[in-house]
Design an enzyme around this catalytic site. Sequence first.
Site, PDB file in Angstrom:
ATOM      1  N   ARG A   1      25.376  35.681  61.746  1.00  0.00           N
ATOM      2  CA  ARG A   1      23.967  36.073  61.545  1.00  0.00           C
ATOM      3  C   ARG A   1      23.049  34.848  61.623  1.00  0.00           C
ATOM      4  O   ARG A   1      23.277  33.851  60.934  1.00  0.00           O
ATOM      5  CB  ARG A   1      23.828  36.748  60.172  1.00  0.00           C
ATOM      6  CG  ARG A   1      22.431  37.145  59.792  1.00  0.00           C
ATOM      7  CD  ARG A   1      21.969  38.339  60.569  1.00  0.00           C
ATOM      8  NE  ARG A   1      20.622  38.752  60.169  1.00  0.00           N
ATOM      9  CZ  ARG A   1      19.904  39.652  60.826  1.00  0.00           C
ATOM     10  NH1 ARG A   1      20.394  40.248  61.905  1.00  0.00           N
ATOM     11  NH2 ARG A   1      18.698  39.976  60.400  1.00  0.00           N
TER      12      ARG A   1
ATOM     13  N   GLN B   1      22.774  26.425  52.030  1.00  0.00           N
ATOM     14  CA  GLN B   1      23.593  26.133  50.849  1.00  0.00           C
ATOM     15  C   GLN B   1      23.689  27.313  49.880  1.00  0.00           C
ATOM     16  O   GLN B   1      24.744  27.566  49.307  1.00  0.00           O
ATOM     17  CB  GLN B   1      22.994  24.925  50.142  1.00  0.00           C
ATOM     18  CG  GLN B   1      24.035  24.082  49.467  1.00  0.00           C
ATOM     19  CD  GLN B   1      23.438  22.809  48.904  1.00  0.00           C
ATOM     20  OE1 GLN B   1      22.355  22.837  48.297  1.00  0.00           O
ATOM     21  NE2 GLN B   1      24.119  21.700  49.091  1.00  0.00           N
TER      22      GLN B   1
ATOM     23  N   GLU C   1      51.131  47.883  35.599  1.00  0.00           N
ATOM     24  CA  GLU C   1      49.940  48.548  36.152  1.00  0.00           C
ATOM     25  C   GLU C   1      48.782  47.544  36.226  1.00  0.00           C
ATOM     26  O   GLU C   1      48.013  47.525  37.181  1.00  0.00           O
ATOM     27  CB  GLU C   1      49.565  49.744  35.271  1.00  0.00           C
ATOM     28  CG  GLU C   1      48.519  50.636  35.911  1.00  0.00           C
ATOM     29  CD  GLU C   1      48.044  51.747  34.988  1.00  0.00           C
ATOM     30  OE1 GLU C   1      48.190  51.629  33.752  1.00  0.00           O
ATOM     31  OE2 GLU C   1      47.500  52.738  35.506  1.00  0.00           O
TER      32      GLU C   1
END
Length: 398
Positions: free
Chosen positions: A282, A293, A256
């Site tokens: 963008r 940066q 799991e």
Amino acid sequence: MALEVTDAIGRNADPLAESPEQLELRAMIRSVIEAAAPVDRTLELDDREEFDEVLHKRLAELGIMSIGAPESDGGMGDIREQATVVEELAAGPTSMAINMVVHYMGVEVFSSHGSPAHKAQWLGRLLSGDAKFSFALSEPGAGTDIARGMRTSARNVDGSWVINGQKTWISGATHADVFLVVARTAPIQRSAVEGVTMFVMPADTPGISVRELPTVAVHGLSTCEVFFDNVTVPESAVMGEVHQGFRMLFGTLNRERINAAAGSIGAARGALEYAVNYANERQAFGRSIGAFQAVQHRLVDGALAIESARGLVARAAAVEAAGGRADILSSMAKVAASEAAVKVTTDGMEILGGAGFSREIPMQRWFRDVRLWVFAPLANDMVRNNLGTTLLGLPKAF
Ligand SMILES: Cc1cc2nc3c(=O)[nH]c(=O)nc-3n(C[C@H](O)[C@H](O)[C@H](O)COP(=O)(O)OP(=O)(O)OC[C@H]3O[C@@H](n4cnc5c(N)ncnc54)[C@H](O)[C@@H]3O)c2cc1C
């Protein structure tokens, strides 16, 4: 653009590269998501807090529900393929990935510990997708400390078991056909792990009631309280050995954790891919924001966190598949992957600026959904406690 190191260095050169079969499976899940669960549909269902029955049916038709069961029981593949499925789903409809983590746990428990009668009644239906599974362990008064805090009890009365108590945070309980319920059957003596038993029961057994909880995330899968009021089941409902339920669950819990880690990686990868594309497109100050940066470093750190966790998941899954002990590796993978996912989605929200707030964009959904894996199936603090002892040999911290 190569977002995965394997793609950048070449698959032949990467010792952890996936097999051709895994790649094929990955491609198949991607095309199912494209066709049945595109971004808009997933967001719409998330808003409506609805389980995606269409996607579930399609995955079932393709045999995805049967991965991890032995071939003799009608299954195929192993934990490595399960992790591939969970990762790919988490990059898209994350709630379905969480559903599959729970489902694969059911497959594992029924395959490993189910009696011939349990298998005849449920395993075939689980593998075909005809039946859905819920795992009822956590309680209102006990999550991390479940063994000591468990109050749900089962008493043997004239050869039947009578179960009383309450479970909480149970995934998919509103649509489950079968529950695996963990209850205390003997008072704590030497160890809290002893005296606990697993029971299999149809979800419509008289005395069981379910209430869906309002949650902040994982809206495509219900999260529920489950009440047991004198629920009476036959002796044959016991899964495995009486009083030994916890011990029997330990192997399942490793797997799991691997699948939870794979889901975290998938969601983180989806978010990183989205953020990188967004940063490329963008514009601000006459250049793409990906040229700054401050943005670029965050994206690279995200890729680094994902790849580090991916290596641990691949090793843990390979060890499990080979029949080895993956408890340490699966624990490390779960912590690394869930924390990578939190980091990547948090940075993703910031890199998207105002767009991050839009419910029409999936970043916010990944950001909400991945919080789950920091504390579930086991809280990272507790996983670290365990690693402190098992890996580093430090005194037990709890
Ligand atoms: C959406 C969702 C789905 C879930 N699905 C299921 C399901 O299907 N079945 C199921 O059985 N459960 C399920 N859970 C429950 C989940 O497994 C528990 O939430 C988890 O085990 C943590 O338990 P808790 O919430 O009671 O937290 P607590 O145990 O109360 O822990 C709270 C905080 O205390 C810290 N803490 C506790 N003990 C220690 C310690 N010794 N050392 C350091 N820190 C500690 C934890 O790290 C955590 O930060 C689900 C939960 C959610 C929210």
